[in-house]
Enzyme design. Structure first.
Site, PDB file in Angstrom:
ATOM      1  N   LYS A   1       0.832  -1.209   0.000  1.00 23.19           N
ATOM      2  CA  LYS A   1       0.000   0.000   0.000  1.00 23.19           C
ATOM      3  C   LYS A   1       0.862   1.253   0.000  1.00 23.19           C
ATOM      4  CE  LYS A   1      -3.582  -2.358  -0.392  1.00 23.19           C
ATOM      5  NZ  LYS A   1      -4.440  -3.146   0.505  1.00 23.19           N
TER       6      LYS A   1
HETATM    7  C1  LIG Z   1      -5.515  -4.110   0.825  1.00 27.37           C
HETATM    8  C2  LIG Z   1      -6.939  -3.812   1.012  1.00 27.37           C
HETATM    9  C3  LIG Z   1      -7.667  -4.232   2.146  1.00 27.37           C
HETATM   10  C4  LIG Z   1      -7.171  -5.261   3.128  1.00 27.37           C
HETATM   11  O1  LIG Z   1      -6.071  -4.988   3.794  1.00 27.37           O
HETATM   12  P1  LIG Z   1      -5.057  -6.121   4.345  1.00 27.37           P
HETATM   13  O2  LIG Z   1      -4.085  -5.326   5.128  1.00 27.37           O
HETATM   14  O3  LIG Z   1      -4.457  -6.757   3.129  1.00 27.37           O
HETATM   15  O4  LIG Z   1      -5.844  -7.069   5.149  1.00 27.37           O
HETATM   16  C5  LIG Z   1      -8.956  -3.768   2.322  1.00 27.37           C
HETATM   17  N1  LIG Z   1      -9.539  -2.982   1.400  1.00 27.37           N
HETATM   18  C6  LIG Z   1      -8.910  -2.606   0.278  1.00 27.37           C
HETATM   19  C7  LIG Z   1      -9.630  -1.706  -0.683  1.00 27.37           C
HETATM   20  C8  LIG Z   1      -7.598  -3.026   0.031  1.00 27.37           C
HETATM   21  O5  LIG Z   1      -6.998  -2.677  -1.109  1.00 27.37           O
END
Ligand SMILES: *Cc1c(COP(=O)(O)O)cnc(C)c1O
Length: 438
Positions: A204
């Site tokens: 992210k």
């Molecule tokens: C990555 C993501 C998540 C989940 O997060 P994790 O840390 O991978 O559990 C939730 N919502 C969106 C839109 C994402 O891109």
């Protein structure tokens, strides 16, 4: 082509020179890790403090300050932060939530685990976020919440969404996993709805490991998140431990010591330590990404077939860290050239990551049709007396066309004009010579 002559403008896929001869990986490397990150993480490891929460509480205070919210909790993942937020918002068996059909599954899948159903709405072509015109008619007596995803960094239309939510008395949960630091008309996303949750996993734009964060200004929602998954914190500052005088109408104090959600929501402190360091540079690094991607899109302004995925200049809205940056595709301006062919030709120019699509549509997925999570002999989506809000193919046209309307663009981390010009040239060249691909 009618002539075999190769020029500088001949597409690489047709034997011409590549627009991008060499990819410099430092242009894309993320997260940027310094000695300070390493030292902070090592300190946790050396102290054997991975499972404590001294650093995590400091991280939460830093993060809340950065967001401008009263409360923050740190989680082992974005998925877990979202699940805590869903329960905190009162979503339970037989309820419904509204969520965009095109997002990562974690935005809504744990709703099923609460015995609720997801009513998927379509997304808009320009923003790739939930379409405010496709929300209100989905609200029924059991609708508890709208989940808003600021997709690929683009802030959803919060004014309209909040107006609908307030009118019908439903909660708004912002999933900011793509949008750390994104502004909506000058306000940080994640501070506009009732509660926000976000992923901070390594891919992210705010990347600190496997981690997630919840923020809110609502004390009751914060306390409910604690009760759901932070067993060792219930009984500390939690209203659920106060018994008499509890501000909540749901007094969970007698459950002290066991998380009511049966979940263990605790961030590994190596992540929290890195998070504290990353946060200090995040605004400046995100601003650099914004300069780079705005430069890229400015160079492609007016090129047929291609549209930037970004809010209008001067709107006060931004793309934050521009996570998973996309472009929008208008095939009819390129003589109907299939997006897959377009992407193939751009890739041949030496550009990594130009594939069609974004997240796949969720509303047609078997989990939201057939899954019997609780072994009740019927699909969980309808097992608790919900209306049957399951939707098949053909119901959410923009969502279902995602693999024809969106494509990947380089996620630059540095504003290096000459290099960015070469990447932009690759897309421009292919769009301008679409005829050659027929
Ligand atoms: C990555 C993501 C998540 C989940 O997060 P994790 O840390 O991978 O559990 C939730 N919502 C969106 C839109 C994402 O891109």
């Amino acid at each position: 082509m009618t002539t075999a002559t190769l020029t500088a403008q001949t597409l690489a896929i047709k034997g011409g020179p590549k627009a991008v001869e060499k990819v410099d990986p430092t242009l894309f490397a993320w997260p940027i890790v310094t000695k300070e990150d390493e030292e902070a993480v090592l300190d946790v490891v050396r102290r054997g403090a991975m499972s404590s929460n001294d650093i995590s509480k400091l991280f939460e205070a830093d993060f809340a300050k950065w967001m401008g919210t009263k409360y923050c909790l740190s989680y082992p993942s974005g998925t877990s932060a979202l699940q805590g937020a869903f329960w905190a918002c009162g979503i339970g068996a037989g309820d419904e939530v509204i969520c965009a059909g095109m997002t990562y599954w974690a935005s809504c899948t744990s709703i099923l685990h609460l015995g609720a159903a997801v009513n998927f709405a379509d997304v808009e072509f320009n923003s790739l976020c939930i379409d405010p015109n496709d929300i209100e008619h989905r609200i029924g007596p059991k609708t508890r919440a709208i989940i808003v995803v600021h997709y690929a960094g683009y802030p959803a239309d919060m004014d309209r969404i909040m107006a609908i939510a307030r009118k019908h008395n439903v909660k708004v949960i912002e999933d900011c996993s793509h949008a750390h630091g994104t502004l909506y008309k000058g306000r940080k996303v994640g501070t506009i709805g009732d509660i926000a949750a976000m992923s901070c996993m390594s891919g992210k734009s705010f990347a600190i490991g496997e981690a997630g964060v919840m923020v809110t200004n609502n004390e009751e929602l914060y306390e409910r998140c604690i009760a759901y998954g932070f067993y060792e914190r219930t009984g500390g500052p939690s209203i659920y431990a106060k018994g008499e005088g509890a501000v909540s109408n749901v007094d969970l104090s007698r459950f002290k010591g066991v998380p009511v959600g049966g979940q263990k929501h605790r961030m590994n402190q190596t992540c929290a330590a890195m998070g504290r360091v990353q946060l200090k540079s995040y605004d400046q690094r995100a601003a650099e990404i914004q300069k780079a991607l705005n430069r890229f899109w400015d160079l492609l302004e007016g090129v047929p077939g291609l549209r930037a995925h970004r809010p209008a200049k001067g709107s006060g809205s931004t793309m934050g860290g521009w996570y998973a940056s996309r472009g929008l595709y208008v095939a009819k301006e390129l003589g109907g050239l299939p997006i897959a062919k377009f992407c193939e030709a751009v890739s041949a120019e030496g550009v990594p990551g130009c594939g069609p699509g974004a997240n796949f549509p969720l509303h047609t997925h078997a989990v939201f049709h057939d899954l019997d999570l609780f072994h009740q002999g019927k699909p969980t989506m309808i097992a608790f007396g919900q209306r049957d809000v399951r939707q098949g193919k053909g119901t959410l046209p923009v969502t279902e066309s995602i693999h024809e309307i969106a494509f990947g663009v380089p996620w630059f981390k540095h504003d290096r004009p000459e290099e960015i010009e070469r990447y932009a040239a690759a897309y421009r060249k292919v769009a301008q010579r679409a005829e050659d691909l027929k």
